[in-house]
Scaffold this motif. Structure first.
Motif, PDB file in Angstrom:
ATOM      1  N   ALA A 117       0.700  -1.182  -0.065  1.00 23.33           N
ATOM      2  CA  ALA A 117      -0.010  -0.174   0.144  1.00 23.33           C
ATOM      3  C   ALA A 117       0.921   1.322   0.017  1.00 23.33           C
ATOM      4  O   ALA A 117       2.131   1.242   0.697  1.00 23.33           O
ATOM      5  N   GLY A 118       0.427   2.281  -0.747  1.00 23.65           N
ATOM      6  CA  GLY A 118       1.176   3.603  -0.932  1.00 23.65           C
ATOM      7  C   GLY A 118       0.194   4.691  -1.159  1.00 23.65           C
ATOM      8  O   GLY A 118      -0.903   4.478  -1.070  1.00 23.65           O
ATOM      9  N   ASP A 119       0.920   5.661  -1.960  1.00 24.87           N
ATOM     10  CA  ASP A 119       0.268   6.634  -2.404  1.00 24.87           C
ATOM     11  C   ASP A 119      -0.716   6.546  -3.597  1.00 24.87           C
ATOM     12  O   ASP A 119      -1.805   7.091  -3.831  1.00 24.87           O
ATOM     13  N   LYS A 120      -0.068   5.540  -4.329  1.00 19.69           N
ATOM     14  CA  LYS A 120      -1.052   5.232  -5.749  1.00 19.69           C
ATOM     15  C   LYS A 120      -1.661   4.072  -5.378  1.00 19.69           C
ATOM     16  O   LYS A 120      -1.593   3.205  -4.640  1.00 19.69           O
ATOM     17  N   SER A 121      -3.042   3.834  -6.210  1.00 19.20           N
ATOM     18  CA  SER A 121      -3.644   2.798  -6.186  1.00 19.20           C
ATOM     19  C   SER A 121      -3.022   1.471  -6.626  1.00 19.20           C
ATOM     20  O   SER A 121      -2.376   1.553  -7.810  1.00 19.20           O
ATOM     21  N   ARG A 122      -3.350   0.228  -5.815  1.00 12.80           N
ATOM     22  CA  ARG A 122      -2.715  -0.823  -6.329  1.00 12.80           C
ATOM     23  C   ARG A 122      -3.320  -1.610  -7.141  1.00 12.80           C
ATOM     24  O   ARG A 122      -4.527  -1.369  -7.340  1.00 12.80           O
ATOM     25  N   PRO A 123      -2.667  -2.357  -8.001  1.00  7.63           N
ATOM     26  CA  PRO A 123      -3.609  -3.154  -8.930  1.00  7.63           C
ATOM     27  C   PRO A 123      -4.605  -4.129  -8.263  1.00  7.63           C
ATOM     28  O   PRO A 123      -4.099  -4.726  -7.004  1.00  7.63           O
ATOM     29  N   THR A 124      -5.678  -4.674  -9.000  1.00  8.44           N
ATOM     30  CA  THR A 124      -6.416  -5.590  -8.318  1.00  8.44           C
ATOM     31  C   THR A 124      -6.359  -7.039  -8.967  1.00  8.44           C
ATOM     32  O   THR A 124      -6.383  -6.846 -10.218  1.00  8.44           O
ATOM     33  N   LEU A 125      -6.121  -7.890  -8.397  1.00 10.23           N
ATOM     34  CA  LEU A 125      -6.318  -9.475  -9.071  1.00 10.23           C
ATOM     35  C   LEU A 125      -7.538  -9.927  -8.804  1.00 10.23           C
ATOM     36  O   LEU A 125      -8.033  -9.948  -7.821  1.00 10.23           O
ATOM     37  N   VAL A 126      -7.998 -10.430  -9.769  1.00  7.27           N
ATOM     38  CA  VAL A 126      -9.569 -11.117  -9.956  1.00  7.27           C
ATOM     39  C   VAL A 126      -9.105 -12.447 -10.564  1.00  7.27           C
ATOM     40  O   VAL A 126      -8.613 -12.870 -11.553  1.00  7.27           O
ATOM     41  N   SER A 127      -9.595 -13.596  -9.425  1.00  3.65           N
ATOM     42  CA  SER A 127      -9.269 -14.951  -9.945  1.00  3.65           C
ATOM     43  C   SER A 127     -10.942 -15.477 -10.329  1.00  3.65           C
ATOM     44  O   SER A 127     -11.626 -15.471  -9.274  1.00  3.65           O
ATOM     45  N   PHE A 128     -10.994 -15.820 -11.482  1.00  3.00           N
ATOM     46  CA  PHE A 128     -12.419 -16.253 -11.824  1.00  3.00           C
ATOM     47  C   PHE A 128     -12.618 -17.965 -11.732  1.00  3.00           C
ATOM     48  O   PHE A 128     -11.611 -18.403 -11.641  1.00  3.00           O
ATOM     49  N   VAL A 129     -13.733 -18.380 -11.543  1.00  2.00           N
ATOM     50  CA  VAL A 129     -13.812 -19.661 -11.395  1.00  2.00           C
ATOM     51  C   VAL A 129     -13.627 -20.358 -12.692  1.00  2.00           C
ATOM     52  O   VAL A 129     -12.945 -21.397 -12.650  1.00  2.00           O
ATOM     53  N   ASN A 130     -14.093 -19.675 -13.670  1.00  2.00           N
ATOM     54  CA  ASN A 130     -13.856 -20.410 -15.052  1.00  2.00           C
ATOM     55  C   ASN A 130     -13.127 -19.450 -15.857  1.00  2.00           C
ATOM     56  O   ASN A 130     -13.194 -18.364 -16.062  1.00  2.00           O
ATOM     57  N   GLU A 131     -12.229 -20.200 -16.806  1.00  3.07           N
ATOM     58  CA  GLU A 131     -11.446 -19.329 -17.679  1.00  3.07           C
ATOM     59  C   GLU A 131     -12.140 -18.725 -18.839  1.00  3.07           C
ATOM     60  O   GLU A 131     -11.888 -17.668 -19.468  1.00  3.07           O
ATOM     61  N   TRP A 132     -13.464 -19.398 -19.171  1.00  4.10           N
ATOM     62  CA  TRP A 132     -14.109 -18.769 -20.323  1.00  4.10           C
ATOM     63  C   TRP A 132     -14.464 -17.166 -19.933  1.00  4.10           C
ATOM     64  O   TRP A 132     -14.654 -16.309 -20.716  1.00  4.10           O
ATOM     65  N   LYS A 133     -14.868 -17.019 -18.740  1.00  2.58           N
ATOM     66  CA  LYS A 133     -15.271 -15.752 -18.309  1.00  2.58           C
ATOM     67  C   LYS A 133     -14.147 -14.594 -18.514  1.00  2.58           C
ATOM     68  O   LYS A 133     -14.484 -13.513 -18.975  1.00  2.58           O
ATOM     69  N   LYS A 134     -13.142 -15.295 -17.950  1.00  2.00           N
ATOM     70  CA  LYS A 134     -11.692 -14.485 -18.198  1.00  2.00           C
ATOM     71  C   LYS A 134     -11.499 -13.985 -19.621  1.00  2.00           C
ATOM     72  O   LYS A 134     -11.183 -12.920 -20.137  1.00  2.00           O
ATOM     73  N   ASN A 135     -11.599 -14.964 -20.610  1.00  2.00           N
ATOM     74  CA  ASN A 135     -11.249 -14.670 -22.099  1.00  2.00           C
ATOM     75  C   ASN A 135     -12.300 -13.778 -22.605  1.00  2.00           C
ATOM     76  O   ASN A 135     -12.193 -13.068 -23.501  1.00  2.00           O
ATOM     77  N   GLU A 136     -13.593 -13.798 -22.138  1.00  2.00           N
ATOM     78  CA  GLU A 136     -14.657 -12.883 -22.666  1.00  2.00           C
ATOM     79  C   GLU A 136     -14.290 -11.716 -22.276  1.00  2.00           C
ATOM     80  O   GLU A 136     -14.348 -10.769 -23.210  1.00  2.00           O
ATOM     81  N   ILE A 137     -13.680 -11.314 -21.075  1.00  2.00           N
ATOM     82  CA  ILE A 137     -13.356  -9.963 -20.817  1.00  2.00           C
ATOM     83  C   ILE A 137     -12.184  -9.673 -21.566  1.00  2.00           C
ATOM     84  O   ILE A 137     -11.998  -8.410 -22.177  1.00  2.00           O
ATOM     85  N   MET A 138     -11.186 -10.415 -21.906  1.00  2.00           N
ATOM     86  CA  MET A 138     -10.093 -10.121 -22.626  1.00  2.00           C
ATOM     87  C   MET A 138     -10.178  -9.647 -23.978  1.00  2.00           C
ATOM     88  O   MET A 138      -9.526  -8.906 -24.686  1.00  2.00           O
ATOM     89  N   LYS A 139     -11.447 -10.432 -24.596  1.00  2.00           N
ATOM     90  CA  LYS A 139     -11.590  -9.940 -25.945  1.00  2.00           C
ATOM     91  C   LYS A 139     -12.471  -8.833 -26.137  1.00  2.00           C
ATOM     92  O   LYS A 139     -12.002  -8.026 -27.196  1.00  2.00           O
ATOM     93  N   MET A 140     -12.783  -8.273 -25.181  1.00  2.00           N
ATOM     94  CA  MET A 140     -13.392  -6.767 -25.067  1.00  2.00           C
ATOM     95  C   MET A 140     -12.762  -5.698 -24.208  1.00  2.00           C
ATOM     96  O   MET A 140     -13.315  -4.949 -24.242  1.00  2.00           O
ATOM     97  N   LYS A 141     -11.556  -6.059 -23.880  1.00  2.85           N
ATOM     98  CA  LYS A 141     -10.978  -5.080 -23.121  1.00  2.85           C
ATOM     99  C   LYS A 141     -10.374  -4.098 -23.766  1.00  2.85           C
ATOM    100  O   LYS A 141     -10.191  -2.816 -22.979  1.00  2.85           O
ATOM    101  N   LYS A 142     -10.511  -4.068 -25.122  1.00  3.04           N
ATOM    102  CA  LYS A 142     -10.099  -2.628 -25.916  1.00  3.04           C
ATOM    103  C   LYS A 142     -11.175  -1.622 -25.592  1.00  3.04           C
ATOM    104  O   LYS A 142     -10.913  -0.167 -25.892  1.00  3.04           O
ATOM    105  N   ASN A 143     -12.510  -1.818 -25.009  1.00  6.01           N
ATOM    106  CA  ASN A 143     -13.490  -0.926 -25.042  1.00  6.01           C
ATOM    107  C   ASN A 143     -13.459  -0.275 -23.635  1.00  6.01           C
ATOM    108  O   ASN A 143     -14.220   0.459 -23.140  1.00  6.01           O
ATOM    109  N   LEU A 144     -12.417  -0.583 -22.768  1.00  5.80           N
ATOM    110  CA  LEU A 144     -12.122  -0.087 -21.523  1.00  5.80           C
ATOM    111  C   LEU A 144     -11.618   1.313 -21.352  1.00  5.80           C
ATOM    112  O   LEU A 144     -11.020   1.735 -22.239  1.00  5.80           O
ATOM    113  N   LYS A 145     -12.211   2.061 -20.739  1.00 12.94           N
ATOM    114  CA  LYS A 145     -12.119   3.434 -20.763  1.00 12.94           C
ATOM    115  C   LYS A 145     -10.943   4.094 -19.693  1.00 12.94           C
ATOM    116  O   LYS A 145      -9.838   4.415 -20.235  1.00 12.94           O
TER     117      LYS A 145
END
Length: 248
Positions: A117-145
């Motif tokens: 922990a520090g002045d900057k916001s730390r990265p967040t690790l998200v562990s999904f139950v199934n890989e397909w949900k992670k892959n779905e997010i990775m395919k669409m990640k270019k739309n993140l703002k």
């Protein structure tokens, strides 16, 4: 007399030195041969152990990757939550707003901040139950703002990707389609596009090379084929008349 004695002495001395050298060489060679004989099993065993160690390292790397297979790391989420449950709600809101992807609580196996922990916001690790949900997010990640998402790589893969960054930048400057996949760089050659549309490459067919076309071979039609009855009739008309009379 003294001169002859000196010559004899020098001769004996040289002969003794020669024999001493040969004896030392012979003893050294024998010692080395014996050492080689004793070292060969050790060398062979070391080779086997080295191969086993390499296999263990590969298996360990595979296990590490499998452990991180369903993980994603999210950067850019403000760190002001009071619990991991609140952090999960933040991640779900971002994915719903930017990617139109619904994440249920039971889809996530674990979620937490990584690093000190520090002045900057730390990265967040998200562990999904199934890989397909992670892959779905990775395919669409270019739309993140306002956030950025990456896969959870092992330390060895991260170090390798870091060393490949200069080459990746250089290939992209050349106009090549290049990207990193785990610890390897993939290069697909220059992008052959114009105004966002793929350019049609010049055909290399014989027609475009001004080469003569292959001449078609036509089979004779039924009208041009010989009729068996006409052939028999022609042959019968060609027989001599006297042969017909003899038959009568």
């Amino acid at each position: 007399m003294d001169g002859q004695f000196q010559l004899l002495f020098d001769k004996v001395k040289n002969e003794m030195q020669k024999q001493t050298t040969e004896l030392q060489t012979s003893i050294t060679n024998k010692i080395m041969e014996r050492m080689d004989e004793k070292l060969q099993p050790i060398i062979a065993e070391n080779k086997i152990l080295k191969i086993k160690l390499e296999n263990v390292e590969k298996d360990l790397e595979t296990l590490k990757r499998a452990k991180k297979q369903n993980n994603l790391i999210v950067f850019g989420i403000k760190e002001d939550e009071n619990s991991n449950l609140e952090l999960l709600q933040k991640v779900k809101k971002v994915l719903k707003t930017d990617l139109s992807i619904n994440i249920e609580d039971h889809d996530v196996n674990n979620i937490y901040r990584i690093g000190k922990a520090g002045d900057k916001s730390r990265p967040t690790l998200v562990s999904f139950v199934n890989e397909w949900k992670k892959n779905e997010i990775m395919k669409m990640k270019k739309n993140l703002k306002d956030v950025y998402i990456s896969e959870d790589y092992t330390k060895e893969v991260l170090e390798k990707r870091k060393t490949l960054q200069p080459q990746l930048i250089e290939e992209r400057k050349k106009g090549n389609i290049a990207y990193l996949k785990f610890d390897k760089i993939i290069i697909k050659g220059k992008s052959n596009t114009i105004n966002g549309k793929r350019r049609r490459e010049t055909s290399t067919s014989p027609e475009n090379n001004n080469q003569p076309r292959k001449q078609q071979t036509f089979m004779p039609s039924n009208a041009n084929r010989l009729n068996a009855f006409d052939l028999m009739r022609t042959r019968s008309n060609s027989l001599p008349s006297n042969s017909l009379d003899n038959k009568q």
